[in-house]
Enzyme design. Sequence first.
Site, PDB file in Angstrom:
ATOM      1  N   GLY A  55      13.006 -19.767 -37.843  1.00 16.92           N
ATOM      2  CA  GLY A  55      12.911 -19.918 -39.284  1.00 16.92           C
ATOM      3  C   GLY A  55      11.538 -20.296 -39.775  1.00 16.92           C
ATOM      4  NE  ARG A  56       9.723 -25.862 -37.753  1.00 18.14           N
ATOM      5  CZ  ARG A  56       9.280 -27.105 -37.608  1.00 18.14           C
ATOM      6  NH1 ARG A  56       8.398 -27.587 -38.448  1.00 18.14           N
ATOM      7  NH2 ARG A  56       9.731 -27.866 -36.630  1.00 18.14           N
ATOM      8  NE  ARG A  72       7.216 -23.502 -29.177  1.00 18.87           N
ATOM      9  CZ  ARG A  72       8.337 -24.110 -29.527  1.00 18.87           C
ATOM     10  NH1 ARG A  72       8.372 -25.430 -29.620  1.00 18.87           N
ATOM     11  NH2 ARG A  72       9.426 -23.408 -29.800  1.00 18.87           N
ATOM     12  CG  ASP A  96      19.542 -24.709 -31.998  1.00 16.40           C
ATOM     13  OD1 ASP A  96      20.606 -25.354 -31.932  1.00 16.40           O
ATOM     14  OD2 ASP A  96      18.579 -25.058 -32.714  1.00 16.40           O
TER      15      ASP A  96
END
Length: 488
Positions: free
Chosen positions: A93-94, A177, A253
Site C-alpha cells: 500500500g505504500r 530496502r 502478512d
Amino acid sequence: MKPFGESQGDNVIIDNQYASFKWAGTEVEPTPLDSARLLLVNYDLADELGMSLHDRQWLDLTSGRRLLPDMMPFAQVYAGHQFGGFSPRLGDGRALLLGEIVAPDNGRWDLHLKGAGKTPYSRFGDGRAVLRSSLREYLASEALYHLGIPTTRALCLVSSEEPVYREQVEPGAALLRAAPSHLRFGHFEYFYYSGQSERIPELLDYLIDTQWPDLSKNPQGYADLFERVVQRTAELIAYWQAVGFCHGVMNTDNMSILGLTLDYGPYGFLDAYDPGHICNHSDHTGRYAYDQQPAVGLWNLQRLAQALSGHIKLETLQQSLGQYEHLLLTHYSERMRQKLGLAQWQEDDPALFRDMFSLMAEHKVDYSCWFRRLSQLEAGEELPAGLTALLPEPAAWSGWFARYRARLAQESSTQSGRRTAMDAVNPKYVLRNHLAQRAIERAEQGDMAEADTLLQLLASPFEEQPEFDDYAEPAPSWAASLCISCSS
C-alpha cells in the site's frame, strides 16, 4: 518517469521475474518526494549488490524521481491474518518492488521502496512513510543483521519537507530496502482465499527458481519447501527470544517465507525483563507479547499450511508442523547455553534457566545488561560491581549464584575462555527504544550525528567500545513512557 542515463546505473543487472506475473500485483510508478534530502546510504551493502551509484543517484532513486535502467516498479498483492482476523486484500500500500538485482555473486535481491506513494492496495492510506518509522527500520534492520539474525536490509534513506499526517504532522521519508525476497505468508493466503489456488504452484516454482534451486518443482519439492519454511521460522523466533527482541506485529502478512525479520514497526528490545512485555501500544490484548511469539509463529505457519493444502498432502503438512516446537526449543536452548557459558547439556539446566528468569522478572533485571555482565562472574563469593548494580536485592540471588557456580565448575572451560565465548554471543549494545527515539528527534531537526553513532555501535554489538559505555546502560525511567504503535 525518466531512467538514469546509459552510463549511470548500467552496471546494475536488473531482473523483473516477479513483476512479469501480471496477476500478482500492479505496475505502479512511484510518486516522487518533494524537496528530498539524502540521509543515509549503506555503502557496504551497495558494494555487495554491485550498485556503484553516486550520492545524487541514490537520492534520485530513493525519492522516486528516477529509476535504474530496466526497473519495472510493481506493487504486490497479498492478504493476511491481522491480530487473528483475516483481511482478504492487503498488498503493497505504500511500497513498490522496483526490481530484482542480480548481484556479482549471482545472489538475487529485491529492491523495495517504502513510502513510494499510493498504489491500488493503499486502501485509505496516503502511501507515504514518515522519517520516524523509516529511520527506526533502518536502525533496527542493521542492528539485527549485525547480531546475526536473518532480516531485510536497509540500503538508503531520504527525508522530505513534504508533510505526512499520522497521529500528528510529521516529515515524510522513503526507505529503500533489500532482501532476497519479500514474499510473505500472506501472498499464498491471498490466492488461496480468492479462489486462485492454481497460481500457488507458480509462486512456489518462482521461490525454487530464485532461492532454493536444490528443490524439485513438483509436489515433493513443495513439501520440502514448506518444511524449510517451518525450520527457518522456528530458528528465527528462537533468535528473537534469545536476544530479547519483540517484533510487535506478527500478522501473517508480516511473516517472511524465507524466515527473515520483516516489516519493522512497533518493535522493541527488552529492557527490564518481563516475559509478558507488549511492545506495541496498539496490541490491547497482548497477542504479540514477547512470551507469545513462539506460539504465534506456529499459528501463522498453520495458516500458511492451510493455504498450501491443495498442493501438499495434509499429513505431510502436519508432519512438518509437528517439528516446529522441537526445532524452536532446540535452537533456543542452544543459544541460552551459549549465553550462560555452558558448552555441555545437563538435565538440570532447564531448571537453572527457569529459576534465573523467575528472579529476573521478580526483580525487573535488565535483560541485555544481565547476560553481558554475567561473564564477569568469577570463583568466590563476591559479585562483580557491574552485576550487583543490576540487582535491587543481591541477597535474593545467593542460592541461584551458588548453583550457577557449581554448574560452571563442571565445565572444562577457563574463566578467560568462558568470558570470551559469552561476550561473543551477548551483545553489549542493542537498539533500545530510547536510543532510537533520541536519534529520531535529532534527525527531525536535521542532525544525523546520533543515528551515525548508533549505526557504528550496532555494527559491532559484541565489541567493547569504552567511549560509548553510556549506550550500554539500562534504560532511563522516562523510556517506559515511550508510545510505540503500528504507525511507528
